[in-house]
Motif scaffolding. Structure first.
Motif, mmCIF file in Angstrom:
data_model
loop_
_atom_site.group_PDB
_atom_site.id
_atom_site.type_symbol
_atom_site.label_atom_id
_atom_site.label_comp_id
_atom_site.label_asym_id
_atom_site.label_seq_id
_atom_site.Cartn_x
_atom_site.Cartn_y
_atom_site.Cartn_z
ATOM 1 N N MET A 44 0.827 -1.201 0.000
ATOM 2 C CA MET A 44 0.000 0.000 0.000
ATOM 3 C C MET A 44 0.867 1.258 0.000
ATOM 4 S SD MET A 44 -2.963 1.220 2.707
ATOM 5 C CE MET A 44 -1.789 1.661 4.006
ATOM 6 N N PHE A 45 1.897 1.288 0.852
ATOM 7 C CA PHE A 45 2.762 2.466 0.891
ATOM 8 C C PHE A 45 3.664 2.524 -0.336
ATOM 9 C CE2 PHE A 45 1.343 2.911 5.215
ATOM 10 C CZ PHE A 45 1.416 4.278 5.428
ATOM 11 N N MET A 46 3.936 1.389 -0.951
ATOM 12 C CA MET A 46 4.639 1.404 -2.227
ATOM 13 C C MET A 46 3.780 2.110 -3.279
ATOM 14 S SD MET A 46 5.864 -1.791 -4.614
ATOM 15 C CE MET A 46 6.879 -2.513 -3.329
ATOM 16 N N GLN A 47 2.468 1.817 -3.232
ATOM 17 C CA GLN A 47 1.534 2.453 -4.168
ATOM 18 C C GLN A 47 1.494 3.957 -3.963
ATOM 19 O OE1 GLN A 47 -2.131 4.482 -4.793
ATOM 20 N NE2 GLN A 47 -1.978 3.319 -2.898
ATOM 21 N N PHE A 48 1.625 4.407 -2.697
ATOM 22 C CA PHE A 48 1.631 5.840 -2.414
ATOM 23 C C PHE A 48 2.816 6.531 -3.076
ATOM 24 C CE2 PHE A 48 -0.756 5.188 1.858
ATOM 25 C CZ PHE A 48 -1.934 5.040 1.154
ATOM 26 N N SER A 49 3.892 5.777 -3.315
ATOM 27 C CA SER A 49 5.065 6.347 -3.979
ATOM 28 C C SER A 49 4.915 6.342 -5.500
ATOM 29 C CB SER A 49 6.328 5.556 -3.598
ATOM 30 O OG SER A 49 6.552 5.575 -2.207
ATOM 31 N N ILE A 50 3.974 5.547 -6.011
ATOM 32 C CA ILE A 50 3.800 5.405 -7.460
ATOM 33 C C ILE A 50 2.766 6.380 -8.001
ATOM 34 C CG2 ILE A 50 3.148 3.819 -9.316
ATOM 35 C CD1 ILE A 50 3.996 1.512 -7.449
ATOM 36 N N THR A 51 1.581 6.387 -7.378
ATOM 37 C CA THR A 51 0.434 7.094 -7.941
ATOM 38 C C THR A 51 0.661 8.585 -8.161
ATOM 39 O OG1 THR A 51 -1.015 5.469 -6.877
ATOM 40 C CG2 THR A 51 -2.039 7.473 -7.700
ATOM 41 N N PRO A 52 1.233 9.346 -7.196
ATOM 42 C CA PRO A 52 1.400 10.796 -7.440
ATOM 43 C C PRO A 52 2.276 11.098 -8.656
ATOM 44 C CG PRO A 52 1.682 10.288 -5.112
ATOM 45 C CD PRO A 52 1.653 8.980 -5.831
ATOM 46 N N PHE A 53 3.373 10.348 -8.819
ATOM 47 C CA PHE A 53 4.267 10.599 -9.957
ATOM 48 C C PHE A 53 3.606 10.220 -11.272
ATOM 49 C CE2 PHE A 53 7.129 10.093 -6.331
ATOM 50 C CZ PHE A 53 7.933 11.200 -6.474
ATOM 51 N N LEU A 54 2.886 9.088 -11.284
ATOM 52 C CA LEU A 54 2.202 8.669 -12.502
ATOM 53 C C LEU A 54 1.079 9.644 -12.849
ATOM 54 C CD1 LEU A 54 2.037 6.531 -14.702
ATOM 55 C CD2 LEU A 54 0.511 5.200 -13.242
ATOM 56 N N ALA A 55 0.357 10.110 -11.826
ATOM 57 C CA ALA A 55 -0.720 11.071 -12.064
ATOM 58 C C ALA A 55 -0.172 12.365 -12.657
ATOM 59 C CB ALA A 55 -1.461 11.350 -10.753
ATOM 60 N N ARG A 56 0.979 12.795 -12.182
ATOM 61 C CA ARG A 56 1.587 14.016 -12.710
ATOM 62 C C ARG A 56 1.962 13.827 -14.176
ATOM 63 N NH1 ARG A 56 6.624 16.045 -9.407
ATOM 64 N NH2 ARG A 56 4.989 16.043 -7.795
ATOM 65 N N LYS A 57 2.492 12.656 -14.517
ATOM 66 C CA LYS A 57 2.863 12.390 -15.909
ATOM 67 C C LYS A 57 1.645 12.366 -16.825
ATOM 68 C CE LYS A 57 7.180 9.836 -15.290
ATOM 69 N NZ LYS A 57 7.893 8.550 -15.538
ATOM 70 N N LEU A 58 0.496 11.938 -16.275
ATOM 71 C CA LEU A 58 -0.723 11.847 -17.072
ATOM 72 C C LEU A 58 -1.515 13.151 -17.086
ATOM 73 C CD1 LEU A 58 -1.932 8.255 -16.057
ATOM 74 C CD2 LEU A 58 -0.751 8.952 -18.149
ATOM 75 N N GLY A 59 -0.960 14.217 -16.485
ATOM 76 C CA GLY A 59 -1.577 15.524 -16.579
ATOM 77 C C GLY A 59 -2.513 15.905 -15.451
ATOM 78 N N PHE A 60 -2.494 15.169 -14.339
ATOM 79 C CA PHE A 60 -3.369 15.499 -13.201
ATOM 80 C C PHE A 60 -2.834 16.732 -12.484
ATOM 81 C CE2 PHE A 60 -5.333 11.649 -14.071
ATOM 82 C CZ PHE A 60 -6.353 11.351 -13.181
ATOM 83 N N ASP A 61 -3.754 17.652 -12.131
ATOM 84 C CA ASP A 61 -3.377 18.735 -11.228
ATOM 85 C C ASP A 61 -3.832 18.376 -9.812
ATOM 86 O OD1 ASP A 61 -6.119 19.070 -11.239
ATOM 87 O OD2 ASP A 61 -6.093 20.934 -12.385
ATOM 88 N N THR A 62 -3.614 19.271 -8.856
ATOM 89 C CA THR A 62 -3.950 18.974 -7.461
ATOM 90 C C THR A 62 -5.439 18.690 -7.287
ATOM 91 O OG1 THR A 62 -2.147 20.417 -6.741
ATOM 92 C CG2 THR A 62 -3.810 19.855 -5.097
ATOM 93 N N LEU A 63 -6.294 19.436 -8.001
ATOM 94 C CA LEU A 63 -7.739 19.256 -7.881
ATOM 95 C C LEU A 63 -8.168 17.869 -8.332
ATOM 96 C CD1 LEU A 63 -10.476 20.552 -7.251
ATOM 97 C CD2 LEU A 63 -10.556 21.343 -9.641
#
Length: 420
Positions: A44-63
């Motif tokens: 689960m904490f490994m996933q916490f290290s993955i999702t934010p970086f992948l989301a940023r690459k896919l164009g996600f903003d904070t909202l």
């Protein structure tokens, strides 16, 4: 007469040997469950290290990232009670297997996610990703009522181990091999957990009495009435209200900590990692070495009162803290109050209902945490933007102080009635 006495002694010896073997088997199963829980928290904490970086690459903003996290909270809010009911009807082993299988699907979808829509789709399996509640169900079924709080607290030790290992491993894998490799590693690790469940967890963990009792009740997993009826047992509704009212302010601080760490304390990613490790170590010490001794010496109602009182003081201290050093001074009492509060309320609630319904009750407890994660970001964001960090800490002080005074008055009334 002598032969009859010898036969009686032999039967007693066989019975005691069988009972000792059963107890040893139960302990072994609980230790395996601890291992499964530690591995799951690691992934689960490994996933916490993955999702934010992948989301940023896919164009996600904070909202939009906030929408993604809220989606998980809403899904698990409704999935928790149904998952618990599934465990009571089908069995804790089946529930634990389902949760581990959902983890595998979750990480595979994360690894192949190449668009914002796929990042939302990969969160769908979280509706049944309740490995930790399922582990609590097995431990609650196999532990004696008087030792349940201690047994459940050891899962917090597993949480601390997984927090440290997962954060470290996730950061290393993402930095050196990329998000997708790290996601596939999570899928492989979840497969290991799934195999451990199949090999070591018995098909049923309920006692024969609880199993027979459950067979006489409704078999429908989606029976809302059966889930809601648990609130009618003595003390359940009140404990649930306490769990929500006293837990909400601290839950708001937890979900807002990433923003607080960035904007107030100016922590770098590396320093933030050290802070998370500090959290994990504090939780391991409290739940692994302190909580068990406390539950053996003091009543659960007294420990609940103390935890809420300490949480109120921690909230007041956090309202006036100015730097990261002052915050570090509050971490140990904060982790102590959170650990005691969560373990004691879960223990009290599972003891308040028949053993055939402990899974459903723990599912409801898990839904409380999902509720806090769902409404916490919105409330915390409004408070922080309009009134600053002081408002979050002061809300915790006011809320927990009110609950503390209410529970103290209830205890005094009970003592007065007992004397009369």
């Amino acid at each position: 007469m002598l032969g009859r006495a010898e036969a009686s002694d032999k039967a007693a010896w066989v019975g005691s040997t069988s009972n000792a073997a059963t107890q040893m088997k139960r302990k072994t199963t609980i230790y395996i469950v601890y291992l499964i829980a530690a591995l799951d928290i690691t992934w689960m904490f490994m996933q916490f290290s993955i999702t934010p970086f992948l989301a940023r690459k896919l164009g996600f903003d904070t909202l939009w990232f906030g929408y993604l996290q809220t989606m998980v909270g809403v899904i698990q809010l409704f999935g928790g009670p149904l998952f618990g009911r599934f465990a009571d009807v089908i069995g804790a082993r089946a529930a634990l297997s389902l949760a581990c299988a959902a983890n595998i699907v979750f990480f595979i979808l994360l690894a192949v996610a190449d668009s914002p829509a796929m990042l939302f789709v990969h969160k769908i399996p979280t509706v049944v990703m309740h490995v930790l509640p399922a582990s609590q169900m097995v431990v609650a079924d196999l532990s004696e009522p008087e030792k349940r709080a201690d047994a459940l607290s050891k899962l917090g030790l597993c949480f601390g181990i997984g927090m440290i290992a997962g954060s470290t491993m996730g950061g290393h894998l993402v930095t050196n091999y990329g998000e997708r490799f790290a996601a596939y590693s999570g899928a492989a690790g979840s497969t290991l957990s799934f195999l451990l469940v199949l090999c070591f967890i018995p098909q049923t963990t309920k006692s024969p009495t609880a199993k027979n009792d459950s067979e006489t009740k409704s078999k429908s997993i989606f029976s809302v009435g059966h889930i809601a009826r648990l609130m009618k047992f003595p003390g359940v509704a009140r404990t649930f209200v306490v769990k929500i009212v006293a837990g909400l302010p601290s839950g708001i601080f937890q979900v807002m900590f990433s923003i607080i760490a960035l904007e107030v304390f100016k922590l770098t990613p590396e320093t933030n990692g050290y802070m998370m490790a500090y959290f994990g170590i504090a939780q391991m010490v409290v739940q692994g070495g302190v909580l068990g001794r406390l539950t053996a010496r003091y009543s659960e109602s007294s420990l609940l009162l103390v935890s809420i009182g300490i949480s109120a003081v921690v909230g007041l201290a956090q309202a006036y803290m100015q730097n990261v050093f002052q915050f570090c001074l509050t971490v140990v009492p904060m982790m102590f109050s959170l650990s005691v509060f969560n373990v004691i309320t879960d223990s009290l609630l599972t003891k308040s209902v028949p053993s055939s319904d402990t899974g459903t009750m723990l599912g409801l407890c898990a839904s409380v945490q999902s509720l806090l994660r769902t409404v916490g970001p919105t409330i915390g964001g409004v408070l922080y933007v309009n009134y600053g960090l002081f408002s979050i800490g002061f809300l915790q002080f006011i809320g927990n102080s009110a609950v503390f005074l209410y529970l103290l008055q209830c205890q005094l009334n009970r003592k007065a009635e007992f004397k009369d």
